[in-house]
Each structure stands twice: as structure tokens, then as C-alpha cells.
Design a protein around this motif. Structure first.
Motif, PDB file in Angstrom:
ATOM      1  N   UNK A  76       0.791  -1.236   0.000  1.00  0.00           N
ATOM      2  CA  UNK A  76       0.000   0.000   0.000  1.00  0.00           C
ATOM      3  C   UNK A  76       0.820   1.281   0.000  1.00  0.00           C
ATOM      4  N   UNK A  77       2.135   1.209   0.228  1.00  0.00           N
ATOM      5  CA  UNK A  77       2.930   2.430   0.332  1.00  0.00           C
ATOM      6  C   UNK A  77       4.371   2.129  -0.036  1.00  0.00           C
ATOM      7  N   UNK A  78       5.045   3.134  -0.590  1.00  0.00           N
ATOM      8  CA  UNK A  78       6.448   3.000  -0.960  1.00  0.00           C
ATOM      9  C   UNK A  78       7.250   4.164  -0.411  1.00  0.00           C
ATOM     10  N   UNK A  79       8.528   3.923  -0.183  1.00  0.00           N
ATOM     11  CA  UNK A  79       9.452   4.968   0.214  1.00  0.00           C
ATOM     12  C   UNK A  79      10.785   4.737  -0.471  1.00  0.00           C
ATOM     13  N   UNK A  80      11.547   5.796  -0.658  1.00  0.00           N
ATOM     14  CA  UNK A  80      12.873   5.696  -1.252  1.00  0.00           C
ATOM     15  C   UNK A  80      13.900   6.173  -0.245  1.00  0.00           C
ATOM     16  N   UNK A  81      14.951   5.382  -0.090  1.00  0.00           N
ATOM     17  CA  UNK A  81      16.035   5.779   0.792  1.00  0.00           C
ATOM     18  C   UNK A  81      17.338   5.258   0.201  1.00  0.00           C
ATOM     19  N   UNK A 138       5.942   3.450   4.837  1.00  0.00           N
ATOM     20  CA  UNK A 138       7.376   3.416   5.134  1.00  0.00           C
ATOM     21  C   UNK A 138       7.916   4.805   4.847  1.00  0.00           C
ATOM     22  N   UNK A 139       8.480   5.436   5.876  1.00  0.00           N
ATOM     23  CA  UNK A 139       8.902   6.824   5.752  1.00  0.00           C
ATOM     24  C   UNK A 139      10.358   6.946   6.199  1.00  0.00           C
ATOM     25  N   UNK A 140      11.271   7.257   5.259  1.00  0.00           N
ATOM     26  CA  UNK A 140      12.664   7.468   5.647  1.00  0.00           C
ATOM     27  C   UNK A 140      12.782   8.648   6.615  1.00  0.00           C
ATOM     28  N   UNK A 141      13.674   8.526   7.591  1.00  0.00           N
ATOM     29  CA  UNK A 141      13.896   9.590   8.563  1.00  0.00           C
ATOM     30  C   UNK A 141      14.918  10.563   7.985  1.00  0.00           C
ATOM     31  N   UNK A 142      14.548  11.828   7.909  1.00  0.00           N
ATOM     32  CA  UNK A 142      15.439  12.854   7.372  1.00  0.00           C
ATOM     33  C   UNK A 142      16.702  12.928   8.219  1.00  0.00           C
ATOM     34  N   UNK A 143      17.837  13.015   7.573  1.00  0.00           N
ATOM     35  CA  UNK A 143      19.154  13.129   8.211  1.00  0.00           C
ATOM     36  C   UNK A 143      19.574  11.894   8.995  1.00  0.00           C
ATOM     37  N   UNK A 144      18.881  10.790   8.846  1.00  0.00           N
ATOM     38  CA  UNK A 144      19.287   9.513   9.435  1.00  0.00           C
ATOM     39  C   UNK A 144      19.173   8.466   8.332  1.00  0.00           C
ATOM     40  N   UNK A 145      20.199   8.339   7.498  1.00  0.00           N
ATOM     41  CA  UNK A 145      20.097   7.558   6.264  1.00  0.00           C
ATOM     42  C   UNK A 145      19.820   6.069   6.424  1.00  0.00           C
TER      43      UNK A 145
END
Length: 180
Positions: A76-81, A138-145
Motif C-alpha cells: 500500500x505504500x512506498x518509500x525511497x532511501x 514506510x517513511x525514511x527519517x530525514x538526516x538519518x540515512x
């Protein structure tokens, strides 16, 4: 947007290219990644589509680059990191990563796969939707790669996942306490 700031239709990526039931999409450069959320018992997929400008009247034309099983139910959701595409699978509460090539358009290999809610007691207080984990995003955390957040409607928690763990499982931290 037109001159008044109004959104106007500019084109469409057809089902033959984007796949069935496109429920979420995210883009990087000229590649569109699509979560294909299907009914329980059917295989959810993740699709990558190359987008190219096709003139001012038709908007975007798409060419399918690849389609892969989502390795979970109801993607249901995608994120890029970094070089990873992350997929949240609502139906079985899993998060799957896919390692992309340098430009992000080719699937290099399946990465990690983690089941949320392992070791927790189900059902939760809302038994109708809490019979198991339900990864909702799924949400990448900003400034924590290496950190990814995964809200779980099944356990009423937001899991903090460490995306740097590549040994077939991944690690999750439900944030302490019982999350309720």
C-alpha cells in the motif's frame, strides 16, 4: 497548474503499463515506482515505469521497466532511501526493501524483509483491524540515512527500523512501552 494555479489533467499512465490497482506512487528523476495493492489472496506487486515527456497535450508516456512481487500482502505504500525502494505490505504487516541500481531504474536484487509485530499479543483493543500487524507506510527519517519509520495499525505503534541491517531480517524498535 494552469495560470490561475488550478490543477489540470495532463495525461495518464495506462493500466497496461502501471499494473493493476495502483494505490501509491513515488518518483525519482524519470522513474515512477508504483505499489499495486490487490485483494487478499492475489499477489501484490511493485512496478517501475520510465516516464518521458510526450508533448504538451498528452503529458507523460510510460514504459514498464520492471514489475516484482511485493513479497507481502496488500502493498500500500512506498518509500525511497538511498539505493533502496521500500514497500509497506498492509495485509501481513511486512516491510520489504528492493535494492536498485545506481540510477534507480533497474532492480538489482531483493533486500531485507521484516515482519512487524513479532512477539506481540494480538488481537489489540480494536479486534477488527488488530488481528495482526498492518504496515501502513514506510517513511525514511530525514538526516538519518539508515532509519525508516513504519506505522502499524495492527499494534498501534510506529516502528523504527534500521535499514542498514542486510541479513535477511532487519531490526525494529517499537519505541518502548506497550505502544497502546
Amino acid at each position: 497548474l494552469d495560470q490561475r494555479g488550478t490543477l489540470v489533467p495532463a495525461g495518464v499512465v495506462p493500466t497496461s503499463v502501471c499494473g493493476p490497482n495502483p494505490s501509491y506512487c513515488i518518483s525519482r528523476q524519470t522513474t515512477l515506482f508504483i505499489a499495486n495493492e490487490v485483494e487478499k489472496g492475489e499477489r501484490s506487486t511493485v512496478s517501475a515505469v520510465a516516464l518521458a515527456a510526450d508533448g504538451p497535450r498528452t503529458g507523460l508516456a510510460g514504459t514498464l521497466l520492471w514489475r516484482s512481487p511485493a513479497h507481502g500482502e496488500a502493498c500500500c505504500h512506498l518509500g525511497l532511501q538511498g539505493d533502496e525502494l521500500l514497500a509497506a505490505n498492509y495485509g501481513d504487516g511486512t516491510v520489504t526493501s528492493f535494492v536498485l541500481d545506481g540510477n534507480g531504474s533497474t532492480l538489482a536484487r531483493k533486500g531485507t524483509h521484516i515482519s512487524l509485530g513479532t512477539g506481540l499479543a494480538f488481537p489489540g483493543p480494536v479486534a477488527k483491524r488488530q488481528e495482526c500487524a498492518h504496515a501502513h507506510a514506510v517513511v525514511p527519517v530525514v538526516n538519518q540515512p539508515t532509519r525508516v519509520l513504519a506505522p502499524d495499525l495492527g499494534s498501534d505503534r510506529v516502528w523504527v527500523l534500521d535499514a542498514s541491517v542486510q541479513s535477511g531480517g532487519g531490526h525494529g524498535d517499537g519505541g518502548g512501552g506497550d505502544g497502546r
